[in-house]
Design a protein around this motif. Structure first.
Motif, mmCIF file in Angstrom:
data_model
loop_
_atom_site.group_PDB
_atom_site.id
_atom_site.type_symbol
_atom_site.label_atom_id
_atom_site.label_comp_id
_atom_site.label_asym_id
_atom_site.label_seq_id
_atom_site.Cartn_x
_atom_site.Cartn_y
_atom_site.Cartn_z
ATOM 1 N N GLU A 74 72.802 25.800 -31.669
ATOM 2 C CA GLU A 74 73.503 25.367 -32.868
ATOM 3 C C GLU A 74 72.535 24.569 -33.734
ATOM 4 O O GLU A 74 71.838 23.688 -33.247
ATOM 5 C CB GLU A 74 74.687 24.495 -32.465
ATOM 6 C CG GLU A 74 75.605 24.156 -33.588
ATOM 7 C CD GLU A 74 76.873 23.515 -33.067
ATOM 8 O OE1 GLU A 74 77.933 24.033 -33.380
ATOM 9 O OE2 GLU A 74 76.791 22.505 -32.355
ATOM 10 N N ASP A 75 72.480 24.906 -35.022
ATOM 11 C CA ASP A 75 71.623 24.174 -35.939
ATOM 12 C C ASP A 75 72.267 22.846 -36.302
ATOM 13 O O ASP A 75 73.475 22.749 -36.473
ATOM 14 C CB ASP A 75 71.392 24.981 -37.218
ATOM 15 C CG ASP A 75 70.574 26.233 -36.973
ATOM 16 O OD1 ASP A 75 69.837 26.273 -35.971
ATOM 17 O OD2 ASP A 75 70.661 27.164 -37.785
ATOM 18 N N HIS A 76 71.447 21.810 -36.420
ATOM 19 C CA HIS A 76 71.890 20.492 -36.847
ATOM 20 C C HIS A 76 71.158 20.136 -38.138
ATOM 21 O O HIS A 76 70.017 20.532 -38.336
ATOM 22 C CB HIS A 76 71.581 19.434 -35.780
ATOM 23 C CG HIS A 76 72.268 19.677 -34.487
ATOM 24 N ND1 HIS A 76 71.615 20.086 -33.356
ATOM 25 C CD2 HIS A 76 73.568 19.578 -34.151
ATOM 26 C CE1 HIS A 76 72.483 20.213 -32.377
ATOM 27 N NE2 HIS A 76 73.684 19.917 -32.832
ATOM 28 N N ARG A 96 67.857 23.253 -33.079
ATOM 29 C CA ARG A 96 67.024 22.950 -34.241
ATOM 30 C C ARG A 96 67.655 21.838 -35.060
ATOM 31 O O ARG A 96 68.864 21.824 -35.261
ATOM 32 C CB ARG A 96 66.877 24.196 -35.118
ATOM 33 C CG ARG A 96 66.147 25.318 -34.434
ATOM 34 C CD ARG A 96 66.154 26.568 -35.291
ATOM 35 N NE ARG A 96 67.492 27.118 -35.425
ATOM 36 C CZ ARG A 96 67.945 28.166 -34.750
ATOM 37 N NH1 ARG A 96 67.172 28.788 -33.900
ATOM 38 N NH2 ARG A 96 69.171 28.598 -34.931
ATOM 39 N N LEU A 97 66.813 20.923 -35.551
ATOM 40 C CA LEU A 97 67.250 19.848 -36.431
ATOM 41 C C LEU A 97 66.534 20.024 -37.765
ATOM 42 O O LEU A 97 65.309 19.936 -37.823
ATOM 43 C CB LEU A 97 66.921 18.478 -35.834
ATOM 44 C CG LEU A 97 67.229 17.259 -36.717
ATOM 45 C CD1 LEU A 97 68.730 17.164 -36.999
ATOM 46 C CD2 LEU A 97 66.725 15.986 -36.060
ATOM 47 N N PHE A 157 72.039 12.870 -29.906
ATOM 48 C CA PHE A 157 71.545 13.957 -29.056
ATOM 49 C C PHE A 157 70.029 14.098 -29.185
ATOM 50 O O PHE A 157 69.341 14.425 -28.228
ATOM 51 C CB PHE A 157 72.235 15.269 -29.459
ATOM 52 C CG PHE A 157 71.617 16.500 -28.859
ATOM 53 C CD1 PHE A 157 71.976 16.916 -27.594
ATOM 54 C CD2 PHE A 157 70.675 17.240 -29.564
ATOM 55 C CE1 PHE A 157 71.407 18.048 -27.033
ATOM 56 C CE2 PHE A 157 70.095 18.376 -29.013
ATOM 57 C CZ PHE A 157 70.468 18.777 -27.741
ATOM 58 N N TRP A 158 69.499 13.852 -30.384
ATOM 59 C CA TRP A 158 68.091 14.119 -30.678
ATOM 60 C C TRP A 158 67.134 13.025 -30.224
ATOM 61 O O TRP A 158 65.919 13.213 -30.276
ATOM 62 C CB TRP A 158 67.924 14.397 -32.171
ATOM 63 C CG TRP A 158 68.433 15.763 -32.481
ATOM 64 C CD1 TRP A 158 69.658 16.095 -32.952
ATOM 65 C CD2 TRP A 158 67.734 16.978 -32.265
ATOM 66 N NE1 TRP A 158 69.768 17.453 -33.052
ATOM 67 C CE2 TRP A 158 68.601 18.020 -32.633
ATOM 68 C CE3 TRP A 158 66.476 17.304 -31.793
ATOM 69 C CZ2 TRP A 158 68.245 19.355 -32.550
ATOM 70 C CZ3 TRP A 158 66.110 18.632 -31.709
ATOM 71 C CH2 TRP A 158 66.987 19.641 -32.093
ATOM 72 N N ASN A 159 67.618 11.892 -29.788
ATOM 73 C CA ASN A 159 66.721 10.823 -29.352
ATOM 74 C C ASN A 159 65.865 11.301 -28.179
ATOM 75 O O ASN A 159 66.388 11.745 -27.160
ATOM 76 C CB ASN A 159 67.522 9.585 -28.947
ATOM 77 C CG ASN A 159 66.625 8.405 -28.663
ATOM 78 O OD1 ASN A 159 65.657 8.165 -29.373
ATOM 79 N ND2 ASN A 159 66.929 7.669 -27.611
ATOM 80 N N LYS A 196 59.458 12.143 -27.260
ATOM 81 C CA LYS A 196 59.264 10.710 -27.465
ATOM 82 C C LYS A 196 59.799 10.212 -28.804
ATOM 83 O O LYS A 196 59.858 9.014 -29.021
ATOM 84 C CB LYS A 196 57.779 10.361 -27.363
ATOM 85 C CG LYS A 196 57.222 10.493 -25.968
ATOM 86 C CD LYS A 196 55.805 9.990 -25.908
ATOM 87 C CE LYS A 196 55.279 10.048 -24.489
ATOM 88 N NZ LYS A 196 53.901 9.540 -24.412
ATOM 89 N N THR A 197 60.170 11.095 -29.721
ATOM 90 C CA THR A 197 60.552 10.667 -31.073
ATOM 91 C C THR A 197 61.922 9.992 -31.082
ATOM 92 O O THR A 197 62.909 10.566 -30.647
ATOM 93 C CB THR A 197 60.565 11.864 -32.047
ATOM 94 O OG1 THR A 197 59.265 12.456 -32.035
ATOM 95 C CG2 THR A 197 60.936 11.434 -33.447
ATOM 96 N N THR A 198 61.957 8.769 -31.620
ATOM 97 C CA THR A 198 63.198 8.023 -31.770
ATOM 98 C C THR A 198 63.502 7.740 -33.241
ATOM 99 O O THR A 198 64.651 7.600 -33.623
ATOM 100 C CB THR A 198 63.136 6.704 -30.979
ATOM 101 O OG1 THR A 198 62.992 7.029 -29.597
ATOM 102 C CG2 THR A 198 64.386 5.868 -31.152
#
Length: 146
Positions: free
Chosen positions: A31-33, A68-69, A84-86, A135-137
């Motif tokens: 699912e695309d975000h 995908r974001l 979710f992406w953290n 690692k991206t926050t």
């Protein structure tokens, strides 16, 4: 003739069984975000329409795999903590003429990786090579002065 039609029927049954979907409970729907103007993550592309029309695309897995974001190039600074992406970005695409900084802590703090180019789009398909996989926050992006 009766034997021949039995063979054809058996062949059709075997052929049809090859096309049966074998989905499991572990299969995920991709699912695309999108990040909207308020910094909220949504699945509604219209709600998160990008005025510049350019998106930086972050991927959950290496080699542009998984979820995908879509990040509006030149958008505000974003903090992914608590989403979710953290700590899930493993590969990224940055359009030509744009730059992004990825930080490993909230509020644009901690170690950073900068990506961007005036000449070509940047397609970093494996952030492990930059020691920044998952690692991206937080991040920020901007147009480069080329």
């Amino acid at each position: 003739m009766k034997h021949f039609s039995s063979i054809i029927l058996l062949f059709c049954i075997l052929l049809a069984s090859c096309f049966v979907c074998t989905c499991t409970a572990n299969d995920k729907v991709i699912e695309d975000h999108y990040i909207d103007a308020s910094g909220n993550i949504t699945t509604n592309k219209r709600q998160a329409a990008c005025s510049a029309g350019l998106y930086i695309i972050a991927y959950e897995h290496i080699y542009e795999g998984g979820q995908r974001l879509y990040i509006c190039a030149g958008g505000e600074n974003f903090d992914l903590g608590g989403t979710f992406w953290n700590n899930r970005i493993s590969s990224i695409f940055v359009p030509r003429g744009w730059a992004i900084q990825l930080f490993d802590s909230r509020n644009l703090a901690g170690p950073v990786v900068r990506l961007g180019s005036c000449v070509n789009s940047v397609r970093e398909s494996d952030l492990r090579y930059l020691n920044f996989n998952d690692k991206t926050t937080s991040f920020d992006s901007w147009p480069m002065s080329c």
